[in-house]
Design a protein around this motif. Structure first.
Motif, PDB file in Angstrom:
ATOM      1  N   GLY A   1       0.807  -1.213   0.000  1.00 20.73           N
ATOM      2  CA  GLY A   1       0.000   0.000   0.000  1.00 20.73           C
ATOM      3  C   GLY A   1       0.838   1.260   0.000  1.00 20.73           C
ATOM      4  O   GLY A   1       0.506   2.244  -0.668  1.00 20.73           O
ATOM      5  N   GLN A   2       1.935   1.245   0.758  1.00 15.95           N
ATOM      6  CA  GLN A   2       2.794   2.424   0.813  1.00 15.95           C
ATOM      7  C   GLN A   2       3.456   2.698  -0.533  1.00 15.95           C
ATOM      8  O   GLN A   2       3.549   3.855  -0.965  1.00 15.95           O
ATOM      9  N   ALA A   3       3.897   1.647  -1.202  1.00 10.82           N
ATOM     10  CA  ALA A   3       4.485   1.826  -2.527  1.00 10.82           C
ATOM     11  C   ALA A   3       3.435   2.323  -3.520  1.00 10.82           C
ATOM     12  O   ALA A   3       3.727   3.157  -4.391  1.00 10.82           O
ATOM     13  N   ALA A   4       2.194   1.821  -3.364  1.00  9.83           N
ATOM     14  CA  ALA A   4       1.135   2.221  -4.290  1.00  9.83           C
ATOM     15  C   ALA A   4       0.772   3.692  -4.148  1.00  9.83           C
ATOM     16  O   ALA A   4       0.390   4.341  -5.129  1.00  9.83           O
ATOM     17  N   THR A   5       0.899   4.247  -2.930  1.00  8.40           N
ATOM     18  CA  THR A   5       0.601   5.674  -2.766  1.00  8.40           C
ATOM     19  C   THR A   5       1.643   6.562  -3.423  1.00  8.40           C
ATOM     20  O   THR A   5       1.380   7.741  -3.676  1.00  8.40           O
ATOM     21  N   ILE A   6       2.815   6.004  -3.693  1.00  5.14           N
ATOM     22  CA  ILE A   6       3.851   6.763  -4.399  1.00  5.14           C
ATOM     23  C   ILE A   6       3.678   6.620  -5.915  1.00  5.14           C
ATOM     24  O   ILE A   6       3.739   7.597  -6.663  1.00  5.14           O
ATOM     25  N   VAL A   7       3.430   5.396  -6.356  1.00 11.03           N
ATOM     26  CA  VAL A   7       3.353   5.122  -7.789  1.00 11.03           C
ATOM     27  C   VAL A   7       1.970   5.412  -8.354  1.00 11.03           C
ATOM     28  O   VAL A   7       1.827   5.925  -9.475  1.00 11.03           O
ATOM     29  N   GLY A   8       0.919   5.101  -7.580  1.00 10.61           N
ATOM     30  CA  GLY A   8      -0.444   5.155  -8.091  1.00 10.61           C
ATOM     31  C   GLY A   8      -0.919   6.516  -8.544  1.00 10.61           C
ATOM     32  O   GLY A   8      -1.424   6.667  -9.671  1.00 10.61           O
ATOM     33  N   PRO A   9      -0.833   7.568  -7.708  1.00 13.64           N
ATOM     34  CA  PRO A   9      -1.380   8.869  -8.108  1.00 13.64           C
ATOM     35  C   PRO A   9      -0.796   9.441  -9.388  1.00 13.64           C
ATOM     36  O   PRO A   9      -1.554   9.872 -10.272  1.00 13.64           O
ATOM     37  N   PRO A  10       0.548   9.477  -9.568  1.00  9.99           N
ATOM     38  CA  PRO A  10       1.031  10.006 -10.851  1.00  9.99           C
ATOM     39  C   PRO A  10       0.616   9.139 -12.037  1.00  9.99           C
ATOM     40  O   PRO A  10       0.321   9.666 -13.123  1.00  9.99           O
ATOM     41  N   LEU A  11       0.587   7.815 -11.844  1.00 12.05           N
ATOM     42  CA  LEU A  11       0.135   6.942 -12.928  1.00 12.05           C
ATOM     43  C   LEU A  11      -1.333   7.193 -13.234  1.00 12.05           C
ATOM     44  O   LEU A  11      -1.748   7.206 -14.413  1.00 12.05           O
ATOM     45  N   ALA A  12      -2.138   7.411 -12.183  1.00 14.80           N
ATOM     46  CA  ALA A  12      -3.556   7.713 -12.402  1.00 14.80           C
ATOM     47  C   ALA A  12      -3.716   9.006 -13.186  1.00 14.80           C
ATOM     48  O   ALA A  12      -4.590   9.107 -14.068  1.00 14.80           O
ATOM     49  N   GLY A  13      -2.889   9.997 -12.879  1.00 12.43           N
ATOM     50  CA  GLY A  13      -2.972  11.246 -13.627  1.00 12.43           C
ATOM     51  C   GLY A  13      -2.720  11.048 -15.111  1.00 12.43           C
ATOM     52  O   GLY A  13      -3.439  11.612 -15.950  1.00 12.43           O
ATOM     53  N   LEU A  14      -1.742  10.231 -15.448  1.00  8.46           N
ATOM     54  CA  LEU A  14      -1.465   9.956 -16.859  1.00  8.46           C
ATOM     55  C   LEU A  14      -2.628   9.207 -17.517  1.00  8.46           C
ATOM     56  O   LEU A  14      -3.025   9.523 -18.645  1.00  8.46           O
ATOM     57  N   LEU A  15      -3.167   8.207 -16.819  1.00  9.45           N
ATOM     58  CA  LEU A  15      -4.251   7.412 -17.390  1.00  9.45           C
ATOM     59  C   LEU A  15      -5.531   8.234 -17.543  1.00  9.45           C
ATOM     60  O   LEU A  15      -6.268   8.071 -18.523  1.00  9.45           O
ATOM     61  N   ILE A  16      -5.806   9.112 -16.571  1.00  7.27           N
ATOM     62  CA  ILE A  16      -7.004   9.953 -16.668  1.00  7.27           C
ATOM     63  C   ILE A  16      -6.900  10.864 -17.881  1.00  7.27           C
ATOM     64  O   ILE A  16      -7.878  11.066 -18.626  1.00  7.27           O
TER      65      ILE A  16
END
Length: 459
Positions: free
Chosen positions: A157-172
């Motif tokens: 979960g901690q790694a996902a909070t670092i990787v997830g948001p910027p990746l979500a921004g690109l996908l959105i």
């Protein structure tokens, strides 16, 4: 990072059932990291003009809070289930409910009301799913490896909070927020299938562990009919732990309101500065999660109190108005000490409650703690308006520091935590010894009978 940092996690990675589950757990954690941005962004897109703030708040609340109601309403049916069943059902409900969002979008019927309702359904079993995940750890591993296993699950979960948001921004920007929600749904579908496939292996692993540790199953013994709240209330140690967790998360809640106001109004900085603080916290929490497994020899209650006190101290520079060059590294330290709290608290629950009552106890704990941060955040609004952003941050930091010092005093008191244990794996007045002795013999608490280690069914 040196290889020695990963030594405590080798027994966890070597457990066959957990090793097969880890890819699914990592996938769903990444999906949740994407949802941190996608859930609010889609709410903004669907909400009527002039009501975006209100509906965004509803969406965030719907993605977390209904789980507290699920704990209260579904305990009679779910409290006796195995860890793999509970975690698998939660993943299935999340996959179906979140998957209905892009389906409704394709059908042209998705509006903000339906969106919030589907988010609420997706979170209904979340405390039970979390309880099942950590119950599974207790079913499969001896006590000395619980903390490392809990920490490893938290690291995803901690790694996902670092990787997830910027990746979500690109996908959105590429495909839209609704399809990022679809990816989140697919990640939970992967996890649900993973749990379903390992249920027979969980049963076999539990049987093997029984034989290795000399335990005997008592087929007539069943779990307590009492709710998790009643079980906690009967054990002074667990009640104190739940109270500490609630107070800790509640006092941190106002930061979510005061922090953005402080950055914009006091520092006159941009959103990039706020993002830098969150990133610093995430980096620190990832490092802290990796270090947590090395704390297995530390006394759990004292460790928890120290974490709370150090966390409050790490937030003091921000509340005192220190320059960014000083407060930013302090936020890294805050994340570093924050990360071990949940794995350590869960390990204490696992030791005090045992696997029979553990799903009920952990679900009750999750229902209470999931309310703590939103309640604290609600307090942050009027506190920031009345006191100002920086004084609110300072007041929270001082209160958290004081809470940690009070908890440390209570943990050091003779006879602390000597309440009667609540389950067959409970260990008596003090924390049990962790690792085996030099001859490899298991410590005494691990040889006590466990009425239902590894019991699992297909449901």
């Amino acid at each position: 990072m040196t290889p020695a940092m990963f030594l405590p996690y080798r027994p966890v990675l070597g457990q066959p059932v957990l090793r097969r589950l880890l890819p699914g757990l990592a996938t769903s954690a990444l999906g949740d990291g994407l949802a941190l941005v996608a859930v609010t962004w889609l709410a903004l897109q669907l909400a009527p003009a002039g009501q975006r703030g209100t509906w965004t708040a509803f969406a965030v609340a719907a993605y977390t809070l209904p789980g507290a109601a699920g704990t209260l309403l579904l305990g009679r049916w779910l409290g006796e289930r195995s860890g793999a069943q509970l975690a698998g059902w939660d993943a299935t409900v999340r996959a179906v409910a979140l998957g209905a969002i892009p389906v409704a979008h394709l059908a042209g019927v998705l509006d903000v009301g339906l969106y919030v309702a589907l988010l609420a359904v997706s979170s209904l079993l979340h405390p039970w799913g979390s309880a099942g995940r950590f119950t599974l750890v207790a079913e499969l591993l001896p006590q000395r490896h619980h903390l490392a296993a809990n920490a490893l699950l938290g690291v995803f979960g901690q790694a996902a909070t670092i990787v997830g948001p910027p990746l979500a921004g690109l996908l959105i920007a590429w495909v839209g927020a609704v399809w990022v929600i679809a990816v989140d749904a697919a990640s939970f579908a992967v996890l649900a299938v993973s749990y379903r496939l390992v249920v027979p292996a969980v049963r076999r692993a539990g049987t093997v562990r029984h034989e290795d540790e000399g335990r005997h199953e008592n087929p007539t013994a069943g779990p307590s009919r009492a709710s998790g709240f009643r079980i906690i209330a009967r054990d002074r140690s667990l009640l104190g732990l739940l109270s500490l967790s609630f107070a800790f998360f509640f006092l941190f809640g106002p930061f979510y309101v005061a922090m953005p106001v402080y950055v914009t109004d006091d520092l006159h900085a941009s959103a990039a500065t706020l993002a830098a603080y969150y990133t610093a916290f995430g980096v620190g929490s990832l490092l802290g999660g990796l270090l947590t497994g090395h704390l297995r020899r530390w006394p759990l209650r004292t460790t928890l109190a120290g974490i709370v006190a150090l966390f409050g101290a790490a937030l003091l520079p921000l509340g005192l108005g220190a320059p960014v060059v000083l407060s930013l590294p302090a936020f890294v330290l805050a994340g570093l000490v924050w990360a071990p709290y949940q794995p350590t608290a869960t390990a204490l629950f696992q030791r005090r409650a045992g696997t029979v009552d553990l799903p009920r106890v952990l679900s009750a704990n999750g229902a209470v703690t999931v309310l703590a941060v939103p309640l604290g955040t609600m307090l942050g609004g009027p506190a920031t308006a009345l006191l100002g952003a920086r004084p609110t941050l300072l007041a929270c930091a001082v209160a958290i520091l004081a809470l940690g010092l009070v908890a440390a005093t209570a943990a050091a008191r003779p006879g602390a935590g000597s309440a009667r244990p609540t389950g067959p794996q409970a260990t008596g007045p003090h924390d049990p010894p962790g690792p085996p002795d030099q001859q490899g013999r298991a410590s005494a608490p691990e040889r006590r009978p466990d009425r239902r280690v590894g019991a699992a069914g297909a449901g």
